[in-house]
Design a protein around this motif. Structure first.
Motif, PDB file in Angstrom:
ATOM      1  N   ALA A   1      31.000 -26.067 -35.858  1.00 50.50           N
ATOM      2  CA  ALA A   1      31.410 -26.535 -37.165  1.00 50.50           C
ATOM      3  C   ALA A   1      31.244 -28.047 -37.258  1.00 50.50           C
ATOM      4  CB  ALA A   1      32.872 -26.165 -37.407  1.00 50.50           C
ATOM      5  N   GLY A   2      30.839 -28.514 -38.431  1.00 50.43           N
ATOM      6  CA  GLY A   2      30.684 -29.945 -38.637  1.00 50.43           C
ATOM      7  C   GLY A   2      29.321 -30.468 -38.264  1.00 50.43           C
ATOM      8  N   THR A   3      28.460 -29.660 -37.669  1.00 48.80           N
ATOM      9  CA  THR A   3      27.116 -30.099 -37.335  1.00 48.80           C
ATOM     10  C   THR A   3      26.103 -29.292 -38.117  1.00 48.80           C
ATOM     11  OG1 THR A   3      26.789 -28.514 -35.543  1.00 48.80           O
ATOM     12  CG2 THR A   3      27.872 -30.580 -34.982  1.00 48.80           C
ATOM     13  N   ALA A   4      24.872 -29.754 -38.085  1.00 51.70           N
ATOM     14  CA  ALA A   4      23.799 -28.968 -38.669  1.00 51.70           C
ATOM     15  C   ALA A   4      23.526 -27.768 -37.770  1.00 51.70           C
ATOM     16  CB  ALA A   4      22.548 -29.831 -38.824  1.00 51.70           C
ATOM     17  N   GLN A   5      22.550 -26.958 -38.132  1.00 48.24           N
ATOM     18  CA  GLN A   5      22.201 -25.807 -37.330  1.00 48.24           C
ATOM     19  C   GLN A   5      20.835 -26.002 -36.706  1.00 48.24           C
ATOM     20  OE1 GLN A   5      22.641 -22.546 -40.106  1.00 48.24           O
ATOM     21  NE2 GLN A   5      24.648 -22.078 -39.279  1.00 48.24           N
ATOM     22  N   ALA A   6      20.488 -25.138 -35.786  1.00 45.32           N
ATOM     23  CA  ALA A   6      19.199 -25.236 -35.116  1.00 45.32           C
ATOM     24  C   ALA A   6      18.519 -23.880 -35.107  1.00 45.32           C
ATOM     25  CB  ALA A   6      19.388 -25.711 -33.672  1.00 45.32           C
ATOM     26  N   ILE A   7      17.198 -23.900 -35.042  1.00 41.35           N
ATOM     27  CA  ILE A   7      16.430 -22.676 -34.918  1.00 41.35           C
ATOM     28  C   ILE A   7      16.245 -22.420 -33.427  1.00 41.35           C
ATOM     29  CG2 ILE A   7      14.311 -21.493 -35.541  1.00 41.35           C
ATOM     30  CD1 ILE A   7      16.068 -22.264 -37.907  1.00 41.35           C
ATOM     31  N   ASP A   8      17.131 -21.638 -32.850  1.00 45.38           N
ATOM     32  CA  ASP A   8      17.109 -21.420 -31.412  1.00 45.38           C
ATOM     33  C   ASP A   8      16.180 -20.266 -31.039  1.00 45.38           C
ATOM     34  OD1 ASP A   8      18.773 -23.488 -30.939  1.00 45.38           O
ATOM     35  OD2 ASP A   8      20.525 -22.299 -30.385  1.00 45.38           O
ATOM     36  N   ILE A   9      15.585 -20.370 -29.863  1.00 45.54           N
ATOM     37  CA  ILE A   9      14.716 -19.321 -29.347  1.00 45.54           C
ATOM     38  C   ILE A   9      15.367 -18.698 -28.119  1.00 45.54           C
ATOM     39  CG2 ILE A   9      12.664 -20.519 -30.187  1.00 45.54           C
ATOM     40  CD1 ILE A   9      12.063 -21.162 -27.184  1.00 45.54           C
ATOM     41  N   GLN A  10      14.831 -17.543 -27.742  1.00 49.92           N
ATOM     42  CA  GLN A  10      15.215 -16.887 -26.503  1.00 49.92           C
ATOM     43  C   GLN A  10      13.963 -16.648 -25.659  1.00 49.92           C
ATOM     44  OE1 GLN A  10      17.020 -15.360 -29.530  1.00 49.92           O
ATOM     45  NE2 GLN A  10      18.215 -17.148 -28.923  1.00 49.92           N
ATOM     46  N   PRO A  11      14.141 -16.313 -24.380  1.00 49.40           N
ATOM     47  CA  PRO A  11      12.974 -16.140 -23.497  1.00 49.40           C
ATOM     48  C   PRO A  11      11.978 -15.109 -24.019  1.00 49.40           C
ATOM     49  CG  PRO A  11      14.988 -16.225 -22.209  1.00 49.40           C
ATOM     50  CD  PRO A  11      15.417 -16.158 -23.643  1.00 49.40           C
ATOM     51  N   MET A  12      10.693 -15.432 -23.867  1.00 47.89           N
ATOM     52  CA  MET A  12       9.567 -14.560 -24.206  1.00 47.89           C
ATOM     53  C   MET A  12       9.457 -14.263 -25.693  1.00 47.89           C
ATOM     54  SD  MET A  12       9.608 -12.019 -20.888  1.00 47.89           S
ATOM     55  CE  MET A  12      11.361 -11.687 -21.015  1.00 47.89           C
ATOM     56  N   ASP A  13      10.020 -15.153 -26.523  1.00 51.24           N
ATOM     57  CA  ASP A  13       9.900 -14.980 -27.966  1.00 51.24           C
ATOM     58  C   ASP A  13       8.454 -15.048 -28.442  1.00 51.24           C
ATOM     59  OD1 ASP A  13      12.493 -14.532 -28.554  1.00 51.24           O
ATOM     60  OD2 ASP A  13      12.910 -16.489 -29.418  1.00 51.24           O
ATOM     61  N   TRP A  14       7.614 -15.730 -27.715  1.00 51.77           N
ATOM     62  CA  TRP A  14       6.266 -15.992 -28.209  1.00 51.77           C
ATOM     63  C   TRP A  14       5.231 -15.000 -27.692  1.00 51.77           C
ATOM     64  CZ3 TRP A  14       7.998 -17.963 -32.025  1.00 51.77           C
ATOM     65  CH2 TRP A  14       8.817 -19.079 -32.067  1.00 51.77           C
ATOM     66  N   THR A  15       5.695 -13.843 -27.237  1.00 51.01           N
ATOM     67  CA  THR A  15       4.803 -12.735 -26.895  1.00 51.01           C
ATOM     68  C   THR A  15       4.808 -11.757 -28.069  1.00 51.01           C
ATOM     69  OG1 THR A  15       5.373 -12.954 -24.559  1.00 51.01           O
ATOM     70  CG2 THR A  15       4.283 -10.927 -25.246  1.00 51.01           C
ATOM     71  N   PRO A  16       3.693 -11.590 -28.806  1.00 48.31           N
ATOM     72  CA  PRO A  16       3.726 -10.738 -30.003  1.00 48.31           C
ATOM     73  C   PRO A  16       3.805  -9.258 -29.656  1.00 48.31           C
ATOM     74  CG  PRO A  16       1.494 -11.492 -29.592  1.00 48.31           C
ATOM     75  CD  PRO A  16       2.371 -12.209 -28.603  1.00 48.31           C
ATOM     76  N   LEU A  17       4.445  -8.510 -30.540  1.00 50.52           N
ATOM     77  CA  LEU A  17       4.492  -7.064 -30.415  1.00 50.52           C
ATOM     78  C   LEU A  17       3.335  -6.446 -31.205  1.00 50.52           C
ATOM     79  CD1 LEU A  17       8.311  -6.388 -30.804  1.00 50.52           C
ATOM     80  CD2 LEU A  17       6.999  -6.758 -28.718  1.00 50.52           C
ATOM     81  N   PRO A  18       2.965  -5.198 -30.908  1.00 46.19           N
ATOM     82  CA  PRO A  18       1.868  -4.548 -31.636  1.00 46.19           C
ATOM     83  C   PRO A  18       2.164  -4.442 -33.128  1.00 46.19           C
ATOM     84  CG  PRO A  18       2.423  -3.337 -29.642  1.00 46.19           C
ATOM     85  CD  PRO A  18       3.488  -4.365 -29.813  1.00 46.19           C
ATOM     86  N   ALA A  19       1.117  -4.561 -33.954  1.00 46.77           N
ATOM     87  CA  ALA A  19       1.268  -4.413 -35.397  1.00 46.77           C
ATOM     88  C   ALA A  19       1.904  -3.065 -35.721  1.00 46.77           C
ATOM     89  CB  ALA A  19      -0.093  -4.542 -36.078  1.00 46.77           C
ATOM     90  N   GLY A  20       2.859  -3.083 -36.650  1.00 48.16           N
ATOM     91  CA  GLY A  20       3.575  -1.878 -37.019  1.00 48.16           C
ATOM     92  C   GLY A  20       4.900  -1.706 -36.309  1.00 48.16           C
ATOM     93  N   THR A  21       5.172  -2.518 -35.276  1.00 53.40           N
ATOM     94  CA  THR A  21       6.439  -2.441 -34.547  1.00 53.40           C
ATOM     95  C   THR A  21       7.546  -3.136 -35.322  1.00 53.40           C
ATOM     96  OG1 THR A  21       5.262  -2.459 -32.435  1.00 53.40           O
ATOM     97  CG2 THR A  21       7.615  -2.969 -32.380  1.00 53.40           C
ATOM     98  N   SER A  22       8.725  -2.554 -35.331  1.00 53.76           N
ATOM     99  CA  SER A  22       9.903  -3.161 -35.949  1.00 53.76           C
ATOM    100  C   SER A  22      11.000  -3.334 -34.910  1.00 53.76           C
ATOM    101  CB  SER A  22      10.422  -2.304 -37.102  1.00 53.76           C
ATOM    102  OG  SER A  22       9.473  -2.216 -38.146  1.00 53.76           O
ATOM    103  N   ILE A  23      11.935  -4.238 -35.197  1.00 51.71           N
ATOM    104  CA  ILE A  23      13.057  -4.518 -34.300  1.00 51.71           C
ATOM    105  C   ILE A  23      14.356  -4.449 -35.090  1.00 51.71           C
ATOM    106  CG2 ILE A  23      14.171  -6.197 -32.786  1.00 51.71           C
ATOM    107  CD1 ILE A  23      11.488  -7.506 -32.369  1.00 51.71           C
ATOM    108  N   ALA A  24      15.356  -3.797 -34.536  1.00 53.96           N
ATOM    109  CA  ALA A  24      16.728  -3.893 -35.021  1.00 53.96           C
ATOM    110  C   ALA A  24      17.546  -4.474 -33.871  1.00 53.96           C
ATOM    111  CB  ALA A  24      17.265  -2.529 -35.433  1.00 53.96           C
ATOM    112  N   ALA A  25      18.141  -5.628 -34.097  1.00 55.35           N
ATOM    113  CA  ALA A  25      18.852  -6.323 -33.020  1.00 55.35           C
ATOM    114  C   ALA A  25      20.242  -6.738 -33.481  1.00 55.35           C
ATOM    115  CB  ALA A  25      18.066  -7.546 -32.563  1.00 55.35           C
ATOM    116  N   LEU A  26      21.130  -6.857 -32.526  1.00 60.99           N
ATOM    117  CA  LEU A  26      22.482  -7.342 -32.793  1.00 60.99           C
ATOM    118  C   LEU A  26      22.822  -8.407 -31.760  1.00 60.99           C
ATOM    119  CD1 LEU A  26      25.053  -6.946 -34.546  1.00 60.99           C
ATOM    120  CD2 LEU A  26      25.902  -5.448 -32.719  1.00 60.99           C
ATOM    121  N   TYR A  27      23.198  -9.592 -32.244  1.00 60.38           N
ATOM    122  CA  TYR A  27      23.606 -10.706 -31.395  1.00 60.38           C
ATOM    123  C   TYR A  27      25.116 -10.890 -31.512  1.00 60.38           C
ATOM    124  CZ  TYR A  27      18.670 -12.149 -31.837  1.00 60.38           C
ATOM    125  OH  TYR A  27      17.298 -12.186 -31.841  1.00 60.38           O
TER     126      TYR A  27
END
Length: 293
Positions: free
Chosen positions: A21-47
């Motif tokens: 609270a009181g700060t701006a936000q950031a666009i955070d990444i997690q490991p292996m975010d930059w490995t693309p999935l096959p076209a047509g794949t979807s993700i449902a995730a909960l953090y």
């Protein structure tokens, strides 16, 4: 081939996480975010994120303070091809609570509820899966859907739009080691009634650098060590600096594993240091469950 696909499924889960609270936000990444999935794949995730902030830095001075942050972030994403290149779109709708807040002995309010929606999209400019090399260009739009009360010190929502541009990539260091890096800049619209009296709230551009080094313990389990640095995000109301900004550094340690062929579990510990404006997150924990279909 199977190992590369598993690595792809473990990643590809970039999200936008609240700093404190009181700060701006950031666009955070997690490991292996930059490995693309096959076209047509979807993700449902909960953090699920939980942070304990001990101490506050304002205008270069250390002040006693504390704050507990708890967020739940459902996320949907879809992968496709754009001009023959891998691409993805994503949506996140956070819910959160700020509690036990205190600055220099003064108690703070404890807001909870809906946060700001994040919509994002990106495309892979470079994609060489055999060498585990990729370069991604992504954009983010944050919508002021969260609860905001200008008479309160703490809020879940920001009552303003923001946009961010991000470029990131990865490369193989060895057969089992992968290095990732990301830089981004986030730009904030003004808050036209930041204090309930009509004063304009402004936030300077926030810049960040993030990196991970990931080791494949097995074809289905990965250990990652990360580092992040944030600069900017200085806040002012009516032209007067509040002392809150987003200058800080962070270390991270995470583990990713497959629960089955299409479900991953990721856990991460984070710790802030060299904080120059705002709350200092002494302990941050995140758990992410992602289902691919």
């Amino acid at each position: 081939m199977k190992t590369r696909r598993i690595a792809a499924l473990c990643g590809a889960a970039t999200t936008a996480l609240a700093l404190a609270a009181g700060t701006a936000q950031a666009i955070d990444i997690q490991p292996m975010d930059w490995t693309p999935l096959p076209a047509g794949t979807s993700i449902a995730a909960l953090y699920v994120l939980h942070g304990r902030n001990d101490g506050v830095t304002l205008n270069g001075s250390e002040i006693d303070g504390k704050l507990t942050t708890t967020f739940v972030l459902p996320r949907l994403a879809h992968y496709f091809e754009l001009g023959g290149r891998p691409a993805a779109v994503s949506m996140i709708l956070p819910f959160g609570k700020l509690s036990d807040g205190e600055i220099d002995g003064a108690g703070l309010n404890a807001p909870s509820g809906l946060g700001d929606m994040i919509i994002s999209g990106g495309t892979w400019l470079v994609n060489n899966p055999e060498q585990r090399q990729s370069v991604v260009l992504a954009g983010y739009l944050k919508l002021p859907t969260g609860r905001y009360d200008s008479s309160r010190a703490l809020n879940i929502g920001s009552d303003r739009h923001s946009v961010a541009l991000q470029i990131g990539g990865q490369t193989a260091v060895s057969e089992k080691l992968t290095l990732e890096g990301t830089i981004d800049a986030e730009f904030f619209a003004n808050n036209d009634n930041a204090d309930g009296a009509g004063e304009t709230g402004k936030t300077d551009t926030l810049y960040s650098f993030q990196s991970y080094l990931t080791y494949a313990v097995s074809p289905t389990t990965f250990v990652s060590a990360g580092y992040a640095a944030y600069k900017g995000g200085d806040q002012s109301i009516g032209g007067v600096e509040t002392g809150f900004k987003s200058d800080r550094q962070q270390v991270r340690l995470g583990v990713t594993t497959f629960l089955n062929e299409t479900t991953t579990l990721f856990g991460e510990f984070t710790h802030d240091f060299d904080v120059k404006g705002g709350f200092r997150q002494d302990t941050g924990l995140m758990v992410r469950v992602a289902k691919f279909f």
